[in-house]
Design a protein around this motif. Structure first.
Motif, PDB file in Angstrom:
ATOM      1  N   UNK A 135       0.816  -1.214   0.000  1.00  0.00           N
ATOM      2  CA  UNK A 135       0.000   0.000   0.000  1.00  0.00           C
ATOM      3  C   UNK A 135       0.847   1.262   0.000  1.00  0.00           C
ATOM      4  N   UNK A 136       2.121   1.149   0.349  1.00  0.00           N
ATOM      5  CA  UNK A 136       3.000   2.318   0.325  1.00  0.00           C
ATOM      6  C   UNK A 136       3.322   2.773  -1.094  1.00  0.00           C
ATOM      7  N   UNK A 137       3.119   1.885  -2.080  1.00  0.00           N
ATOM      8  CA  UNK A 137       3.407   2.228  -3.480  1.00  0.00           C
ATOM      9  C   UNK A 137       2.208   2.904  -4.130  1.00  0.00           C
ATOM     10  N   UNK A 138       1.539   3.764  -3.420  1.00  0.00           N
ATOM     11  CA  UNK A 138       0.303   4.370  -3.928  1.00  0.00           C
ATOM     12  C   UNK A 138       0.572   5.218  -5.159  1.00  0.00           C
ATOM     13  N   UNK A 139      -0.446   5.304  -6.024  1.00  0.00           N
ATOM     14  CA  UNK A 139      -0.349   6.078  -7.259  1.00  0.00           C
ATOM     15  C   UNK A 139      -0.612   7.547  -6.965  1.00  0.00           C
ATOM     16  N   UNK A 140       0.201   8.474  -7.493  1.00  0.00           N
ATOM     17  CA  UNK A 140       0.003   9.896  -7.158  1.00  0.00           C
ATOM     18  C   UNK A 140      -1.311  10.473  -7.660  1.00  0.00           C
ATOM     19  N   UNK A 141      -1.915   9.850  -8.677  1.00  0.00           N
ATOM     20  CA  UNK A 141      -3.153  10.388  -9.245  1.00  0.00           C
ATOM     21  C   UNK A 141      -4.401   9.919  -8.514  1.00  0.00           C
ATOM     22  N   UNK A 142      -4.248   8.980  -7.595  1.00  0.00           N
ATOM     23  CA  UNK A 142      -5.415   8.427  -6.905  1.00  0.00           C
ATOM     24  C   UNK A 142      -5.159   8.449  -5.402  1.00  0.00           C
ATOM     25  N   UNK A 143      -6.236   8.298  -4.657  1.00  0.00           N
ATOM     26  CA  UNK A 143      -6.136   8.360  -3.207  1.00  0.00           C
ATOM     27  C   UNK A 143      -5.473   7.100  -2.656  1.00  0.00           C
ATOM     28  N   UNK A 144      -4.904   7.237  -1.460  1.00  0.00           N
ATOM     29  CA  UNK A 144      -4.266   6.084  -0.823  1.00  0.00           C
ATOM     30  C   UNK A 144      -5.297   5.012  -0.482  1.00  0.00           C
ATOM     31  N   UNK A 145      -6.542   5.417  -0.167  1.00  0.00           N
ATOM     32  CA  UNK A 145      -7.588   4.449   0.171  1.00  0.00           C
ATOM     33  C   UNK A 145      -7.937   3.587  -1.041  1.00  0.00           C
ATOM     34  N   UNK A 146      -7.967   4.201  -2.246  1.00  0.00           N
ATOM     35  CA  UNK A 146      -8.279   3.429  -3.448  1.00  0.00           C
ATOM     36  C   UNK A 146      -7.194   2.395  -3.722  1.00  0.00           C
ATOM     37  N   UNK A 147      -5.923   2.819  -3.620  1.00  0.00           N
ATOM     38  CA  UNK A 147      -4.838   1.875  -3.893  1.00  0.00           C
ATOM     39  C   UNK A 147      -4.811   0.767  -2.841  1.00  0.00           C
ATOM     40  N   UNK A 148      -5.118   1.105  -1.599  1.00  0.00           N
ATOM     41  CA  UNK A 148      -5.154   0.092  -0.547  1.00  0.00           C
ATOM     42  C   UNK A 148      -6.257  -0.927  -0.806  1.00  0.00           C
ATOM     43  N   UNK A 149      -7.414  -0.461  -1.290  1.00  0.00           N
ATOM     44  CA  UNK A 149      -8.501  -1.399  -1.609  1.00  0.00           C
ATOM     45  C   UNK A 149      -8.122  -2.278  -2.795  1.00  0.00           C
ATOM     46  N   UNK A 150      -7.376  -1.720  -3.764  1.00  0.00           N
ATOM     47  CA  UNK A 150      -6.903  -2.533  -4.890  1.00  0.00           C
ATOM     48  C   UNK A 150      -5.944  -3.616  -4.417  1.00  0.00           C
ATOM     49  N   UNK A 151      -5.020  -3.252  -3.519  1.00  0.00           N
ATOM     50  CA  UNK A 151      -4.077  -4.237  -2.981  1.00  0.00           C
ATOM     51  C   UNK A 151      -4.829  -5.321  -2.209  1.00  0.00           C
ATOM     52  N   UNK A 152      -5.872  -4.939  -1.502  1.00  0.00           N
ATOM     53  CA  UNK A 152      -6.671  -5.921  -0.765  1.00  0.00           C
ATOM     54  C   UNK A 152      -7.323  -6.914  -1.721  1.00  0.00           C
ATOM     55  N   UNK A 153      -7.838  -6.409  -2.852  1.00  0.00           N
ATOM     56  CA  UNK A 153      -8.422  -7.296  -3.870  1.00  0.00           C
ATOM     57  C   UNK A 153      -7.353  -8.201  -4.468  1.00  0.00           C
ATOM     58  N   UNK A 154      -6.194  -7.610  -4.768  1.00  0.00           N
ATOM     59  CA  UNK A 154      -5.098  -8.388  -5.373  1.00  0.00           C
ATOM     60  C   UNK A 154      -4.655  -9.517  -4.449  1.00  0.00           C
ATOM     61  N   UNK A 155      -4.469  -9.217  -3.169  1.00  0.00           N
ATOM     62  CA  UNK A 155      -4.045 -10.244  -2.216  1.00  0.00           C
ATOM     63  C   UNK A 155      -5.129 -11.286  -2.011  1.00  0.00           C
ATOM     64  N   UNK A 156      -6.399 -10.881  -2.079  1.00  0.00           N
ATOM     65  CA  UNK A 156      -7.479 -11.854  -1.955  1.00  0.00           C
ATOM     66  C   UNK A 156      -7.433 -12.906  -3.037  1.00  0.00           C
ATOM     67  N   UNK A 157      -6.899 -12.537  -4.218  1.00  0.00           N
ATOM     68  CA  UNK A 157      -6.811 -13.476  -5.335  1.00  0.00           C
ATOM     69  C   UNK A 157      -5.519 -14.275  -5.285  1.00  0.00           C
ATOM     70  N   UNK A 184       4.291  -9.964  -6.334  1.00  0.00           N
ATOM     71  CA  UNK A 184       3.031  -9.270  -6.066  1.00  0.00           C
ATOM     72  C   UNK A 184       3.130  -7.797  -6.458  1.00  0.00           C
ATOM     73  N   UNK A 185       4.289  -7.193  -6.224  1.00  0.00           N
ATOM     74  CA  UNK A 185       4.470  -5.794  -6.627  1.00  0.00           C
ATOM     75  C   UNK A 185       4.428  -5.663  -8.139  1.00  0.00           C
ATOM     76  N   UNK A 186       4.996  -6.634  -8.826  1.00  0.00           N
ATOM     77  CA  UNK A 186       4.947  -6.645 -10.293  1.00  0.00           C
ATOM     78  C   UNK A 186       3.504  -6.779 -10.774  1.00  0.00           C
ATOM     79  N   UNK A 187       2.744  -7.678 -10.167  1.00  0.00           N
ATOM     80  CA  UNK A 187       1.340  -7.862 -10.551  1.00  0.00           C
ATOM     81  C   UNK A 187       0.523  -6.616 -10.272  1.00  0.00           C
ATOM     82  N   UNK A 188       0.795  -5.948  -9.159  1.00  0.00           N
ATOM     83  CA  UNK A 188       0.064  -4.722  -8.837  1.00  0.00           C
ATOM     84  C   UNK A 188       0.344  -3.637  -9.880  1.00  0.00           C
ATOM     85  N   UNK A 189       1.605  -3.457 -10.254  1.00  0.00           N
ATOM     86  CA  UNK A 189       1.945  -2.453 -11.257  1.00  0.00           C
ATOM     87  C   UNK A 189       1.342  -2.783 -12.615  1.00  0.00           C
ATOM     88  N   UNK A 190       1.228  -4.071 -12.893  1.00  0.00           N
ATOM     89  CA  UNK A 190       0.729  -4.516 -14.188  1.00  0.00           C
ATOM     90  C   UNK A 190      -0.776  -4.323 -14.326  1.00  0.00           C
TER      91      UNK A 190
END
Length: 446
Positions: free
Chosen positions: A201-223, A234-240
């Motif tokens: 979650x520390x790798x948040x995107x500057x164009x979006x909120x930290x909460x949105x990126x954290x929810x995306x990481x939560x979805x990614x880890x759930x899968x 996992x970091x590679x998959x998140x960036x992709x």
């Protein structure tokens, strides 16, 4: 600052920076600092740090040594194929280029110890010097006296020096058969799901909120958490996949709070990516280049099925090449392709008439026995390879990855049969990575 990093003898401001750079690894960093002791004290001669890939071993060591400004040299055992580069790096880092130039062309351990003793008299250690050996499991294949000597180097050179070995295997497998000085052991466990969530979650995107990126990481880890605990993967998959996750937002179809709709949009892409965990079809650099324009982005999505970038062990690639040749070449052509002085390959009129409307690639892969696979493998691989258990385990790994399919029954232990499950584009991409022109060995293209 974490209470675990409040160690005497070190500057508090430096320890605070260390704690900030090591999220979820303060326990291991505190234990390591306790083992190292104060900078002026004699440390334990050797420390063995082990843990799975991407569990933070190298990163924690780099941060501690750099932030605390401890004299050290980091050596990758992949680069040091002999003792000479290792000895040169150590002398160069601690005593300068003049000391390194005194080494003979093919130095022995005794040469290194003698030179080190001479140099330490001129430049004595004011604090502990550290040699960090990354990928230390490769030392098992080095000279028999190298690993035992490194483990007790402090005693040999009579200096305040500590050797730190970083490895992905446990010490019981690592220990030499002839015995050696036992190092201190420190285990780095895998990151938990909560720790991965916090770090990614520390790798948040500057164009979006930290909460949105954290929810995306939560979805990614759930899968992916059930099949992959590798932080780098996992970091590679998140960036992709993050840009695909945000497509409905950029198009204005949904809001950031519509997590369910965002999940429905990303779900098919994550399922597709699930099939290629650890076998990266598109590298991060290629993905960034493809993301430059909208048209290139669609090309990237097509590239997810193109298998343009595959990470396999060296011999596994040749095993897969041999399996493809065995699946699509008639067995009667093996002698002509893989034996010297075979002459020209001529297709007889009778065979051409029978197969004038079809080819082996149109008919699909044919099953082949294990002994034929190994015979072709030993013919196409450049170097001599002994038929060890490692080769057979790599065949099993290819079956697990569904690149090979075992078509014989499990009770047929004497003659198992396989079929190659990859496409022509896939095997051509694999062949290019090992400089093997596979089309010259395929019967349909001769």
């Amino acid at each position: 600052m974490s209470a675990l990093l409040q160690v005497s003898g070190y500057d508090e401001e430096k320890l605070r920076r260390v704690a900030e750079r090591l999220p979820c690894r303060d326990v291991q960093a505190g234990m390591l600092l306790s083992l190292l002791g104060e900078p002026q004290q004699y440390s334990y001669p050797s420390i063995f740090i082990y843990g799975h890939r991407a569990s933070g071993k190298s990163y924690v060591m780099d941060v501690l040594l750099e932030e605390l400004e401890l004299p050290h040299v980091a050596v990758s055992c992949v680069e040091c194929v002999s003792m000479a580069p290792l000895f040169e790096r150590v002398l160069l880092s601690f005593f300068g280029s003049d000391a390194a130039s005194l080494l003979p062309r093919a130095p022995s351990m005794s040469d290194f110890v003698r030179l080190y003793k001479q140099q330490r008299l001129q430049s004595p250690a004011r604090q502990t010097r550290y040699i960090v050996m990354e990928k230390a499991e490769l030392l098992r294949d080095a000279d028999a006296n190298l690993l035992p000597a490194l483990l007790r180097l402090q005693e040999l050179v009579e200096d305040n020096i500590t050797v730190i070995l970083l490895s992905e295997i446990v010490w019981d497998v690592f220990r030499p058969n002839n015995g050696c000085f036992e190092p201190l052991l420190l285990h780095f466990p895998d990151y938990s799901k909560g720790e991965l969530q916090q770090i990614l979650s520390q790798d948040k995107h500057p164009s979006y909120s930290a909460e949105l990126y954290s929810s995306f990481i939560n979805i990614l880890l759930g899968v992916f958490f059930s099949v992959c605990r590798d932080l780098r993967e996992l970091r590679h998959l998140a960036a992709l996949n993050f840009s695909t996750f945000c497509e409905p937002l950029t198009e204005g179809r949904v809001k950031e709070t519509d997590t369910h709709k965002l999940w429905r949009n990303i779900e098919p892409h994550l399922k597709k990516a699930m099939q290629t965990v650890y076998i990266r079809e598109v590298s991060s650099l290629q993905w960034e280049q493809m993301q430059q324009t909208e048209g290139e982005r669609s090309g990237a999505l097509r590239g997810l099925s193109a298998h343009t970038h595959v990470e396999l062990p060296y011999y596994s690639k040749f095993l897969l090449i041999a399996a493809y040749l065995a699946s699509y070449n008639p067995a009667r052509t093996d002698k002509r392709f893989f034996l010297k002085h075979h002459g020209k390959i001529r297709k007889t009129a009778k065979f051409l008439k029978k197969n004038e409307k079809t080819s082996n690639h149109l008919l699909g892969p044919k099953p082949f026995p294990l002994d034929r696979l190994l015979a072709i493998f030993y013919s196409v691989v450049d170097s001599r390879v002994a038929p060890t258990a490692s080769i057979f385990s790599q065949i099993s790994s290819l079956v697990t990855l569904q690149l090979l399919a075992q078509v014989s029954h499990d009770d047929q232990l004497d003659a198992p049969k396989y079929k190659c499950s990859v496409s022509l584009d896939f095997i051509c991409a694999i062949s290019r990575t090992v400089n093997f022109e596979i089309l010259k060995y395929l019967y349909d293209f001769v």
